[in-house]
Write a protein that holds these residues in place. Structure first.
Motif, PDB file in Angstrom:
ATOM      1  N   SER A   1     144.659  60.801  10.499  1.00 25.75           N
ATOM      2  CA  SER A   1     143.714  61.664   9.777  1.00 25.75           C
ATOM      3  C   SER A   1     144.134  63.130   9.898  1.00 25.75           C
ATOM      4  CB  SER A   1     142.295  61.471  10.319  1.00 25.75           C
ATOM      5  OG  SER A   1     142.239  61.835  11.683  1.00 25.75           O
TER       6      SER A   1
ATOM      7  N   LYS B   1     148.715  66.884  14.152  1.00 25.22           N
ATOM      8  CA  LYS B   1     148.592  66.490  15.565  1.00 25.22           C
ATOM      9  C   LYS B   1     149.835  65.782  16.097  1.00 25.22           C
ATOM     10  CE  LYS B   1     145.250  63.723  16.668  1.00 25.22           C
ATOM     11  NZ  LYS B   1     143.999  62.936  16.720  1.00 25.22           N
TER      12      LYS B   1
ATOM     13  N   SER C   1     138.971  51.967  16.854  1.00 23.66           N
ATOM     14  CA  SER C   1     137.627  52.570  16.930  1.00 23.66           C
ATOM     15  C   SER C   1     137.768  54.052  17.259  1.00 23.66           C
ATOM     16  CB  SER C   1     136.780  51.872  17.992  1.00 23.66           C
ATOM     17  OG  SER C   1     137.258  52.195  19.273  1.00 23.66           O
TER      18      SER C   1
HETATM   19  N1  LIG Z   1     138.516  50.889  26.634  1.00 23.86           N
HETATM   20  C1  LIG Z   1     138.345  52.118  27.100  1.00 23.86           C
HETATM   21  O1  LIG Z   1     138.321  52.367  28.319  1.00 23.86           O
HETATM   22  C2  LIG Z   1     138.204  53.282  26.148  1.00 23.86           C
HETATM   23  C3  LIG Z   1     138.212  54.581  26.676  1.00 23.86           C
HETATM   24  C4  LIG Z   1     138.120  55.651  25.785  1.00 23.86           C
HETATM   25  C5  LIG Z   1     138.003  55.411  24.425  1.00 23.86           C
HETATM   26  N2  LIG Z   1     137.984  54.116  23.962  1.00 23.86           N
HETATM   27  C6  LIG Z   1     137.879  53.807  22.509  1.00 23.86           C
HETATM   28  O2  LIG Z   1     139.158  53.357  22.097  1.00 23.86           O
HETATM   29  C7  LIG Z   1     139.652  54.183  21.032  1.00 23.86           C
HETATM   30  C8  LIG Z   1     141.137  54.374  21.160  1.00 23.86           C
HETATM   31  O3  LIG Z   1     141.409  54.981  22.398  1.00 23.86           O
HETATM   32  P1  LIG Z   1     142.406  56.201  22.468  1.00 23.86           P
HETATM   33  O4  LIG Z   1     142.576  56.537  23.894  1.00 23.86           O
HETATM   34  O5  LIG Z   1     143.605  55.905  21.626  1.00 23.86           O
HETATM   35  O6  LIG Z   1     141.535  57.370  21.760  1.00 23.86           O
HETATM   36  P2  LIG Z   1     142.029  58.753  21.150  1.00 23.86           P
HETATM   37  O7  LIG Z   1     143.396  59.113  21.667  1.00 23.86           O
HETATM   38  O8  LIG Z   1     140.917  59.718  21.361  1.00 23.86           O
HETATM   39  O9  LIG Z   1     142.183  58.421  19.619  1.00 23.86           O
HETATM   40  C9  LIG Z   1     141.130  58.401  18.708  1.00 23.86           C
HETATM   41  C10 LIG Z   1     141.553  57.509  17.574  1.00 23.86           C
HETATM   42  O10 LIG Z   1     140.632  57.616  16.498  1.00 23.86           O
HETATM   43  C11 LIG Z   1     141.372  57.820  15.293  1.00 23.86           C
HETATM   44  N3  LIG Z   1     140.548  58.553  14.327  1.00 23.86           N
HETATM   45  C12 LIG Z   1     139.637  59.510  14.588  1.00 23.86           C
HETATM   46  N4  LIG Z   1     139.083  59.934  13.439  1.00 23.86           N
HETATM   47  C13 LIG Z   1     139.672  59.217  12.443  1.00 23.86           C
HETATM   48  C14 LIG Z   1     139.515  59.180  11.031  1.00 23.86           C
HETATM   49  N5  LIG Z   1     138.640  59.973  10.408  1.00 23.86           N
HETATM   50  N6  LIG Z   1     140.277  58.331  10.333  1.00 23.86           N
HETATM   51  C15 LIG Z   1     141.195  57.536  10.941  1.00 23.86           C
HETATM   52  N7  LIG Z   1     141.363  57.505  12.277  1.00 23.86           N
HETATM   53  C16 LIG Z   1     140.615  58.347  13.004  1.00 23.86           C
HETATM   54  C17 LIG Z   1     142.570  58.645  15.733  1.00 23.86           C
HETATM   55  O11 LIG Z   1     143.618  58.580  14.790  1.00 23.86           O
HETATM   56  P3  LIG Z   1     144.255  59.861  14.075  1.00 23.86           P
HETATM   57  O12 LIG Z   1     144.021  61.039  14.978  1.00 23.86           O
HETATM   58  O13 LIG Z   1     145.695  59.533  13.929  1.00 23.86           O
HETATM   59  O14 LIG Z   1     143.551  59.970  12.770  1.00 23.86           O
HETATM   60  C18 LIG Z   1     142.933  57.903  17.023  1.00 23.86           C
HETATM   61  O15 LIG Z   1     143.662  56.729  16.759  1.00 23.86           O
HETATM   62  C19 LIG Z   1     138.837  55.479  21.148  1.00 23.86           C
HETATM   63  O16 LIG Z   1     138.794  56.138  19.913  1.00 23.86           O
HETATM   64  C20 LIG Z   1     137.499  54.974  21.630  1.00 23.86           C
HETATM   65  O17 LIG Z   1     136.728  54.467  20.540  1.00 23.86           O
HETATM   66  C21 LIG Z   1     138.102  53.062  24.793  1.00 23.86           C
END
Ligand SMILES: NC(=O)c1ccc[n+]([C@@H]2O[C@H](COP(=O)([O-])OP(=O)(O)OC[C@H]3O[C@@H](n4cnc5c(N)ncnc54)[C@H](OP(=O)(O)O)[C@@H]3O)[C@@H](O)[C@H]2O)c1
Length: 312
Positions: A36, A40, A81
């Motif tokens: 998005s 970044k 997510s």
């Molecule tokens: N299991 C756990 O312990 C844990 C911990 C923290 C979070 N989570 C969840 O797991 C997800 C992935 O973790 P992470 O560490 O990779 O999070 P992150 O680094 O904060 O990434 C957030 C994700 O959301 C995407 N995103 C945000 N807005 C968007 C939009 N408008 N359209 C498309 N994509 C969008 C981002 O993609 P782009 O920036 O490329 O668009 C990125 O892939 C988090 O977003 C959260 O929901 C899980």
């Protein structure tokens, strides 16, 4: 030439998935990455992805036309997510609708442990609620799916919890009540995500993505202290007392409100991390990481060694 679209490559899971997809993709594969926010992506990372044959486009879960523009001709697409609590179901519906409009056959989703809780959504722990709803949308879509239910990342400890320890008097105050949980390395979740996107999973299957063993937070904290020379105390606190502790210090209770404190999670998010462990949601391990990637899941020690800078 099968085409796969990997969305969300600007995040932790997405960028690991992107690099791993390039590592394991058969030579005739077309890989389209989307984000998005293209600004970044570090230039070096983008160059290395492009050198291996991937292309990058801008697309947002909030803009269905941007998704349709890249999904055309894809065999499978993914949904990671986001942090947009309250709006995640709309974003999921956009991805599903775009996928169906483009004739995509399969969708892969990063869900969360506990999303299969049989309780009504408003009686479930806070964190898996949205994921239960999104999983239901995916099942109802008629698309083939692969869902990975990630356990809590071990990376949350250095990323979200450790920064607040000093301001809590060198204490990690937590509410997992000495119940062990099989924390997973975020990197392993990213690799699993790529493996699923590229078709290594079984159709319409859900995978619990876990670490190699269940450990207590106290054990993890003691290891951190002995490995990095931290001098701290682990305090296990009853849930309500912990809530009160953070509310009194000004930690936001509303997820959309930014935290002014070194603790960046909001109260419900923070409390729920401990609750997921304490209620035994993360007690069991699975073989998903090894069966989908061919590598044993990383131990908490292996992962935390990469976060030396976060402890001291
Ligand atoms: N299991 C756990 O312990 C844990 C911990 C923290 C979070 N989570 C969840 O797991 C997800 C992935 O973790 P992470 O560490 O990779 O999070 P992150 O680094 O904060 O990434 C957030 C994700 O959301 C995407 N995103 C945000 N807005 C968007 C939009 N408008 N359209 C498309 N994509 C969008 C981002 O993609 P782009 O920036 O490329 O668009 C990125 O892939 C988090 O977003 C959260 O929901 C899980």
């Amino acid at each position: 030439m099968p085409k796969y679209v990997l969305t969300g490559v600007g995040g932790n899971i997405g960028s690991t998935a992107a690099s791993y997809a390039l590592e394991i993709a058969p030579p005739d594969t077309t890989l389209v990455f989307t984000t998005s926010d293209p600004t970044k992506i570090p230039t070096q990372t983008l160059e290395s992805w492009r050198a291996k044959g991937a292309t990058l486009s801008a697309a947002s879960y909030d803009a269905i036309e941007s998704l349709k523009a890249v999904f055309a001709g894809a065999e499978a697409v993914n949904l990671i997510s986001t942090w947009a609590f309250g709006r995640r179901h709309e974003q999921a519906q956009n991805v599903i609708d775009a996928a169906k409009a483009c004739g995509v056959q399969r969708i892969c989703y990063t869900s969360f442990v506990g999303a299969d809780d049989p309780a009504p959504v408003n009686e479930m722990p806070f964190l898996p609620r949205d994921h239960k709803n999104t999983e239901a949308l995916i099942r109802a879509s008629g698309l083939e799916y692969n869902i990975q239910r990630d356990y809590l990342y071990i990376d949350n400890i250095p990323s979200f919890f450790a920064p607040s320890w000093k301001s809590c008097g060198n204490r990690w105050i937590f509410n997992s009540h000495d119940v062990p949980g099989a924390y997973v390395a975020r990197e392993d979740c990213g690799r699993v995500h790529a493996a699923l996107l590229l078709g290594r999973g079984k159709p319409n299957t859900v995978y619990d993505v876990t670490g190699p063993e269940a450990v207590t937070d106290r054990q993890v904290f003691q290891w951190i202290c002995s490995e990095f020379g931290d001098k701290g105390e682990f305090i296990d606190m009853p849930d309500e007392e912990l809530r009160e502790y953070w509310v009194q210090r000004g930690l936001p209770t509303d997820i959309s409100e930014p935290s002014p404190l070194p603790m960046k999670l909001c109260v419900d998010d923070l409390l729920c991390c401990g609750e997921m462990v304490a209620r035994g949601y993360m007690a069991e391990t699975s073989n998903a990481v090894e069966s989908l990637t061919g590598h044993k899941p990383l131990s908490f020690q292996e992962t935390l060694l990469g976060y030396k800078h976060a402890f001291s």
